[in-house]
Design a protein around this motif. Structure first.
Motif, short mmCIF file in Angstrom:
data_model
loop_
_atom_site.label_atom_id
_atom_site.label_comp_id
_atom_site.label_asym_id
_atom_site.label_seq_id
_atom_site.Cartn_x
_atom_site.Cartn_y
_atom_site.Cartn_z
N ASP A 260 0.86 -1.17 0.00
CA ASP A 260 0.00 0.00 0.00
C ASP A 260 0.89 1.22 0.00
OD1 ASP A 260 0.97 0.17 2.50
OD2 ASP A 260 -0.93 -0.09 3.54
N ILE A 262 2.22 2.98 2.15
CA ILE A 262 3.33 3.12 3.08
C ILE A 262 4.24 1.90 3.06
CG2 ILE A 262 2.27 4.80 4.61
CD1 ILE A 262 1.41 2.57 6.39
N ARG A 284 -3.74 -5.19 6.26
CA ARG A 284 -2.88 -4.95 7.42
C ARG A 284 -3.58 -5.30 8.73
NH1 ARG A 284 1.93 -2.60 6.54
NH2 ARG A 284 2.19 -1.47 4.59
N TYR A 285 -4.89 -5.10 8.77
CA TYR A 285 -5.61 -5.40 10.00
C TYR A 285 -6.91 -6.11 9.62
CZ TYR A 285 -7.02 -0.84 8.24
OH TYR A 285 -7.37 0.18 7.44
N GLU B 44 12.76 -3.75 2.34
CA GLU B 44 12.04 -3.26 1.18
C GLU B 44 12.44 -1.82 0.94
OE1 GLU B 44 8.23 -3.35 3.84
OE2 GLU B 44 7.88 -2.04 2.15
N VAL B 46 11.79 1.37 1.45
CA VAL B 46 10.87 2.13 2.30
C VAL B 46 11.69 3.16 3.08
CG1 VAL B 46 10.99 0.67 4.35
CG2 VAL B 46 8.87 1.81 3.80
N GLU B 115 8.89 8.59 -3.50
CA GLU B 115 9.44 7.73 -2.45
C GLU B 115 10.71 7.05 -2.93
OE1 GLU B 115 7.00 4.48 -1.30
OE2 GLU B 115 8.08 4.19 0.58
N ASP B 560 5.19 -5.97 11.78
CA ASP B 560 4.87 -4.79 10.99
C ASP B 560 3.81 -3.95 11.69
OD1 ASP B 560 5.08 -3.07 8.96
OD2 ASP B 560 4.23 -4.34 7.41
N ARG B 563 3.17 0.09 10.98
CA ARG B 563 2.43 0.46 9.77
C ARG B 563 0.99 -0.02 9.85
NH1 ARG B 563 6.19 -0.75 4.74
NH2 ARG B 563 6.33 -2.75 5.74
N GLU B 564 0.78 -1.13 10.55
CA GLU B 564 -0.59 -1.61 10.73
C GLU B 564 -1.41 -0.53 11.44
OE1 GLU B 564 -0.74 -5.31 12.82
OE2 GLU B 564 -2.91 -5.21 13.09
N TYR B 566 -0.67 2.71 11.74
CA TYR B 566 -0.80 3.95 10.96
C TYR B 566 -1.81 3.76 9.84
CZ TYR B 566 3.31 5.52 13.49
OH TYR B 566 4.17 5.88 14.46
N ALA B 567 -1.81 2.59 9.22
CA ALA B 567 -2.78 2.35 8.15
C ALA B 567 -4.19 2.37 8.73
CB ALA B 567 -2.50 1.01 7.48
N MET B 592 2.60 8.92 7.65
CA MET B 592 1.99 7.66 7.23
C MET B 592 0.49 7.63 7.45
SD MET B 592 4.49 4.49 7.84
CE MET B 592 5.52 4.84 9.22
#
Lengths: 579, 759
Positions: A260, A262, A284-285, B44, B46, B115, B560, B563-564, B566-567, B592
């Motif tokens: 995604d 990020i 992710r969740y 990765e 990032v 990025e 992870d 990011r989980e 933040y997403a 993020m």
């Protein structure tokens, strides 16, 4: 009626009989408005023959019509029959209607531990402008758990199936509302928007990129989300959520990625065999009701599986819908990026879509690549069908970009060469430029002087060497010959030296360095003389057959001078070198 | 005949050497780039850590909105409700560089994302920094030392730690700018060319744009100038190297909004102006000395000195008064903590709380510069043989940077190039000595047929030796030429020294065996260095810190969680919701999750941070009130107790207490400590067990294993069963590393409704 997932599929088998006199070429049928606005796909086929062998003669054309004098709140469609239906003749019609968003979650808000209940409303009687002789409804549910359902006469509930009917001899427009309130914990995954970009590279790859904006469209989740409960008893405390999706990718899909905005999402798996590639991804969740997420998956496909030639044209044959299982897409945009220089583009899609064109600039494009944009709303898995894009493309255009790169670098190197060889001074008459030129000349001549001096020194060494030979062999003649050769060489060299010195004297730039050079030349000459005298002394001694010690004594003073001079000459050379 | 051949031969050799060193440089560039790609390959592509996320966000803004909007950007997504003027408070060098790179690539129709460009900016610039090191060292000690230093710098772990792919931070470009500025200064000093002096000011300008560390340059160069003047090395070249730099450099520096008038107002810059005055006085003195006769000069000196002293005293008094009138004496907090290492821990807990502002430990020197630490002294000695302007500068550079790195771990980065240059010089000199020794002695063992006329010119150097060894000497020099060609880069240094030094060095011949062994040992040392650097790049410095991995018996496990979270925030909360967390996570949350934060890593407002710290260390009710007054909707805490992630909020909690207590005196550090010890088990103080941070971290933690065993602190927590009254858990990540809570609406106002409260 299949309610086993979030998508409602109503398969209607009609046996139509023409009871009137005139041949009939069309059959009308209707859906209530609240259903019709969520209608995703409508396919009608006829089944010829009596046996169960379905030799369906392709789908029949369907049109939306607005016949007059009909009750409101109904949307009408007509099926054109392949051939007129004469009096008394009958025909079996299969109408497949697929609806999205037809199941309404009730209650609309649930907590983490609740199960998801949905309501489905329809009529137990077939809604038709015609008389219905015999009819029944079967409702298939995902689980044998039902909160409530409308109980009419002849209602049977067994396993996960509810049957209404059969009813006989219903008048036109008979309507008997039913509602089923049942448990449906299937993923209500809805992509609010899916952008699929299919990029063709004639180097052998079709790159597919799919951007999903996903929503769990079931009952809204409220209250706390406790990871503890979810982890401890995921079946109970997260029943209404889903945590993974399965995409059925074509075989030989490669370079698959899942990320995604990020970064990469590490929770995914691939299983593959020769007929398909299964990609199992986890967002992710875990997705609870009303939660959203977005992600991108991408993969490459081998070109020769999807691109074909016909009549000088090429055509791409690739699937339209999304590869995800049981996912509803509210707004699907398919972009086909053709290689730069394609022309005569035409698209054929088996259902109605909005078409557009745009241009995309990608790696090193000059005019951009033509992009075919196809837009469709309300897409269900049944839309996973092939469509064609025809275009013309010259294979030679493939070489354009490599050639461009090659020529670009060529020009760069040529420019470098030219820059190094060209004199880019703006003013050829300016003082500093002239001075620079002169200085270059001075340097060149000084270099020559140094070269000559070095050669002189080399001859010194030779003379010395001959002296050593003499002490070893006693061959006076060879020694004399060496001396003669050295003499000649010195003369030549001093001749060469003269014009250079003259030039240096005349040049104003050389003022600083001139005394040093002159000193160097003078010293060198002195050195020459000393070596000569040493040589003649030694040779004399040999001719007189003096003893070795005698020679050493006589030469010693000269040798000292020579060493000192040599040192000075070396120093001078170094000083000049530095300048 | 022979002589012209040698001339041709030497020209050819010269060209050959140039081509060879060019290719070596290209390879060094490739090496520097590729050794930094471990993070992309192992993880990765990032952005890493915290600050790079901010830079990335700024770059995104720049590429989207253009340069003018960038200068005027007022960011309302951070420091709510104050906001932050990004354009005026950020060093724009890095952002502009990456933005320009992106723009060039895109106008060539190479569609790389912002990025990607950001991720690879640091490796690209470390290649360029290696080339700049080559140039600098070449000016000091010749090509061989330059190539060695460049190769060392390409893989020095200290620099790798700040410039792996994805580490998109100011230092990535600033180290290049630093070295390049120094190179141009030395170049100007060596040539006395005004052209290079102008370039030097521009390079300095770039450095000012890039990093706050530019003050190091503007203090180091004046120090060197002063050193030159004091040791009697004043020359017009020195003047040309320095005066334009101060005038142009200061003018250019004040164009950068974040510096502005600081370029003339703060004490960091005073040294340069003082030396600027001194160099003019000295220049005037030299000029007058040239004009006047010695006796007249003496009279003039006494006259000028007496008048000048009076004026100087007056000026100095005024300056001192001006400076003393400002509270920090005109020094910024970070600079002050450089001069007085104990300053930050005494007065500014925020600066002290950052781990990279701590003094380094001894092992970190070995970790970060490895064998260079042992080579540096040898390099310093080599710089004194002979001492030139350039080499004295390098010596000064290493001495000052050693001091600074001893104060702050972060400044190890400044030490690294200096150490590389020194070690490069040392290694190259050592190689030169050893190979020469071997060369002189090899022919006496093996060949005797190598005499040819073409080499008699170099043999001329040998004639000063005694007659007995003369023949041998010629043969040796004959051997010297061909052997050079297949030698490595070190040969360049041999070529340079003139005849005289060759004679001198000839006297320094070491025994053959020992020089061979020493050579082998040096190669071994270099090999150790390479192995260590690769290990450091691969294992120690490549982790992006937002993704964690652990190796367990069933393979690689990925954490992870950040990011989980933040997403989740970015997709499932309202766009205008405010998220409160400790300032470490501010940049990441804005970049993020795209949510407004209260405080972030740009710690410009101590009070605001103290407010958040106070809220975290208050009991639930008080904390709720503070957060509600800040319009906060969600509170984010990082908790490592379940999986053993050590840098979580509980471990940072004492800093929150300290910073909060620094502004709000009702928060007292001793309240949270039991007998001076920080603990969270049953011995902990009630204040500790009731504070918000404790509760949010350990809410329902006991139910995971029944004992509530914290794997970071290796203890069971003190208070296990409790309920939250003013907060509710809305999201916890898979490994419990990030927990997000929502502020419950106040109960007495809207009862029984699920509507959220908006004050």
């Amino acid at each position: 009626i299949d309610l086993a997932s979030q998508i409602v599929r109503i398969a209607t088998t009609l046996k139509v009989e023409n009871a009137g006199g005139d041949p009939v070429s069309e059959v009308l049928f209707a859906f209530p408005d609240h259903q019709a606005k969520n209608l995703a796909l409508l396919v009608a086929t006829t089944t010829e023959g009596k046996g169960k062998t379905k030799s369906s003669g392709g789908s029949l054309p369907i049109e939306a019509v607005h016949p007059e004098g009909m009750p409101p709140a109904l949307t009408w469609y007509t099926v054109s029959l392949p051939k007129g239906l004469g009096k008394g003749e009958s025909l079996t019609l299969d109408i497949m209607a697929v609806f999205s968003h037809l199941l309404r979650p009730f209650p609309e808000k649930i907590t983490q531990g609740d199960i998801q209940l949905v309501v489905f409303q329809d009529s137990a009687h077939y809604l038709s402008p015609y008389e219905v002789k015999r009819q029944s409804v079967r409702v298939k549910l995902p689980e044998p758990k039902v909160e409530s359902y409308t109980k009419l006469e002849d209602t049977k509930f067994s396993g996960s199936e509810i049957t209404y009917g059969p009813y006989e001899n219903l008048p036109p427009f008979s309507y008997s509302p039913i509602a089923v309130h049942f448990v449906n914990n299937k993923p209500f995954a809805v992509a609010k928007e899916l952008v699929r970009e299919i990029e063709i590279s004639h180097w052998g790859n079709v790159q597919v990129t799919e951007h999903y904006t996903l929503l769990h469209d079931g009952a809204q989740s409220t209250g706390e989300f406790s990871r503890l409960d979810y982890q401890a008893r995921p079946q109970v405390k997260g029943a209404s959520s889903f945590s993974n999706l399965v995409a059925m990718l074509p075989p030989r899909a490669h370079s698959i990625y899942y990320r995604d905005e990020i970064g990469n999402i590490s929770t995914s798996n691939i299983y593959g065999d020769s007929t398909k590639t299964l990609l199992e991804i986890e967002p992710r969740y875990p997705m609870f009701g009303g939660w959203r997420t977005s992600f991108t998956i991408g993969y490459g496909l081998p070109l020769h599986d999807y691109l074909f030639h016909s009549e000088g044209k090429r055509f791409l044959k690739i699937f339209f819908g999304c590869p995800m299982n049981e996912m509803v897409i509210d707004n699907l945009i398919v972009k086909v990026v053709l290689p730069e220089g394609s022309s005569d583009i035409s698209v054929s899609v088996p259902f109605s879509v909005k078409q557009g064109q745009e241009t995309k600039f990608s790696h090193l494009d000059m005019v951009g690549r033509p992009v075919v944009v196809l837009e469709k709303t309300n897409v269900v898995p049944e839309h996973y069908q092939h469509f064609l894009v025809h275009y013309k493309f010259n294979s030679l255009s493939l070489l354009r970009e490599p050639l461009m790169l090659i020529s670009g670098f060529l020009f760069l190197f040529v420019a470098c060469i030219i820059y190094h060889h060209a004199d880019l001074t703006i003013s050829k008459s300016s003082a500093s430029y002239l001075a620079k030129l002169q200085w270059d000349e001075v340097q060149a001549s000084i270099q020559q002087v140094l070269n000559i001096i070095n050669r002189c020194i080399a001859t010194h060494d030779k003379v010395e060497a001959s002296l050593r030979d003499l002490s070893r062999t006693g061959d006076v003649q060879a020694c004399k010959a060496a001396r003669k050769a050295a003499d000649n060489l010195w003369k030549e060299l001093s001749k060469d030296l003269k014009p250079l010195l003259a030039f240096l004297q005349s040049s104003p730039q050389a003022v600083q360095i001139l005394p040093k050079v002159e000193e160097l030349v003078a010293k060198e000459r002195e050195l020459q003389e000393r070596i000569m005298s040493k040589h003649s002394t030694v040779v004399d001694c040999y001719e007189k057959k003096s003893s070795g010690r005698d020679i050493d004594n006589r030469v010693a003073s000269i040798q000292q001078k020579i060493t000192a001079l040599r040192q000075e000459v070396d120093d001078l050379i170094e000083v000049i070198d530095e300048i | 005949m022979a002589a012209s051949e040698t001339a041709k031969d030497s020209a050819l050799r010269h060209a050959f050497g140039n081509v060879l060193s060019f290719f070596i440089l290209v390879l060094i560039g490739v090496l520097a780039f590729s050794i930094r790609l471990f993070s992309v390959i192992k993880y990765e592509s990032v952005i890493h850590e915290f600050d790079p996320y901010f830079n990335y966000r700024v770059t995104q803004f720049l590429t989207k909105n253009g340069i003018y909007d960038f200068w005027n950007w007022f960011d309302d997504r951070t420091w709510y409700p104050l906001g932050r003027v990004i354009g005026g408070t950020v060093y724009p060098g890095l952002t502009l560089t990456a933005g320009t790179l992106w723009w060039i690539l895109n106008s060539l129709n190479i569609p790389l994302s912002v990025e990607t460009v950001c991720v690879f900016t640091a490796p690209i610039f470390s290649s360029i920094a290696a080339w700049a090191t080559y140039l600098l060292t070449k000016e000091v000690k010749g090509t061989g030392a330059g190539l060695t230093a460049a190769a060392l710098l390409a893989m020095v772990p200290s620099y790798i730690s700040r410039s792996v792919a994805g580490s998109y931070d100011n230092e990535a470009v600033a180290i290049f700018a630093l070295i390049f500025t120094f190179y141009l200064y030395i170049k100007t000093l060596n040539t006395g060319s005004l052209f290079y002096a102008t370039l030097n000011s521009i390079a300095y300008f770039y450095m000012v744009c890039s990093w706050g560390g530019y003050t190091f340059i503007i203090n180091l160069i004046p120090m060197h100038v002063l050193l030159c003047i004091v040791t009697g090395r004043y020359s017009s070249r020195l003047y040309i190297a320095y005066a334009p730099l101060v005038v142009l450099g200061t003018l250019l520096a004040s164009l950068v909004p974040v510096v502005g008038f600081n370029a003339v107002l703060t004490s960091e810059h005073f040294a340069s102006f003082l030396v600027f005055i001194i160099i003019h006085v000295v220049a005037l003195a030299y000029h007058i000395k040239g004009m006047l006769s010695p006796s007249m000069f003496k009279v003039a000196v006494t006259l000028v000195v007496s008048v000048g002293l009076v004026i100087c005293c007056a000026v100095v008094a005024v300056l001192v008064a001006l400076v003393a009138s400002s509270p920090t004496k005109g020094w910024s907090g970070r600079s002050l903590s450089l001069l007085d290492p104990t300053y930050a821990s005494k007065y500014i807990p925020i600066i002290a709380s950052v781990s990279e502002h701590q003094p380094p430990t001894w092992p970190s020197y070995f970790m970060d510069i490895n064998v260079l630490a042992f080579l540096v002294p040898a390099g310093i000695i080599a710089c004194f043989l002979p001492l030139s302007d350039a080499s004295s500068f390098v010596v000064l550079y290493i001495v000052t940077s050693v001091y600074f790195s001893g104060v702050m771990v972060r400044l190890m980065l400044v030490l690294a190039p200096a150490a590389c240059i020194m070690s490069g010089i040392a290694l190259s000199e050592a190689f030169a000595v050893f190979t020469r020794s071997i060369k002189f002695q090899l022919p006496s063992l093996s060949g005797d047929s190598q005499v040819d006329a073409g080499n008699s010119d170099s043999g001329s150097a040998a004639t000063t030796q005694t007659e007995a060894v003369k023949a041998d000497k010629i043969e040796e020099s004959a051997k010297e030429r061909p052997s050079r060609k297949n030698k490595k880069k070190e040969k360049e240094t041999v070529e340079k020294p003139s005849v005289k030094s060759r004679i001198e060095k000839r006297l320094l011949v070491l025994p053959l065996e020992s020089s061979v062994i020493a050579l082998l040992l040096l190669v071994l040392l270099g090999a150790f260095y390479v192995v260590h650097c690769v290990w450091a790049a691969a294992e120690a410095y490549s982790a992006p810190s937002i993704v964690l991995t652990s190796h367990s018996h069933d393979g690689l496990h990925v954490f992870d969680d950040f990011r989980e979270a933040y997403a989740w925030l970015s997709h499932n909360t309202e766009v205008d919701d405010k998220v409160a967390s400790w300032w470490d996570y501010g940049y990441q949350t804005t970049a993020m999750a795209n949510r407004t934060v209260i405080v972030d890593n740009n710690t410009w407002n101590n009070t605001h941070i103290a407010t958040v710290g106070t809220a975290m260390s208050s009991p639930e009710k008080a904390a709720w009130e503070i957060f509600d007054s800040l319009d906060v909707k969600y509170v984010l805490v990082v908790f490592g107790g379940l999986v053993g992630y050590p840098s979580d909020d509980i471990n940072k909690f004492l800093w929150m207490v300290r910073i909060g207590g620094g502004v709000f005196p009702h928060i007292k550090e001793p309240d949270y400590l039991r007998d001076g010890q920080y603990r969270i088990d049953s011995q902990a103080t009630p204040t500790m067990l009731n504070c918000l941070m404790y509760k949010l971290s350990y809410y329902r933690f006991v139910e995971t294993d029944g004992k509530a065993f914290d794997r970071v602190r290796q203890t069971e927590i003190g208070k296990k069963h409790f309920k939250l009254t003013h907060f509710e858990e809305v999201f916890t990540t898979h490994h419990w590393m990030v927990r997000i809570y929502k502020l419950k609406p106040p109960k007495n106002r809207i009862r029984g409704k699920t509507k959220k409260s908006k004050s």
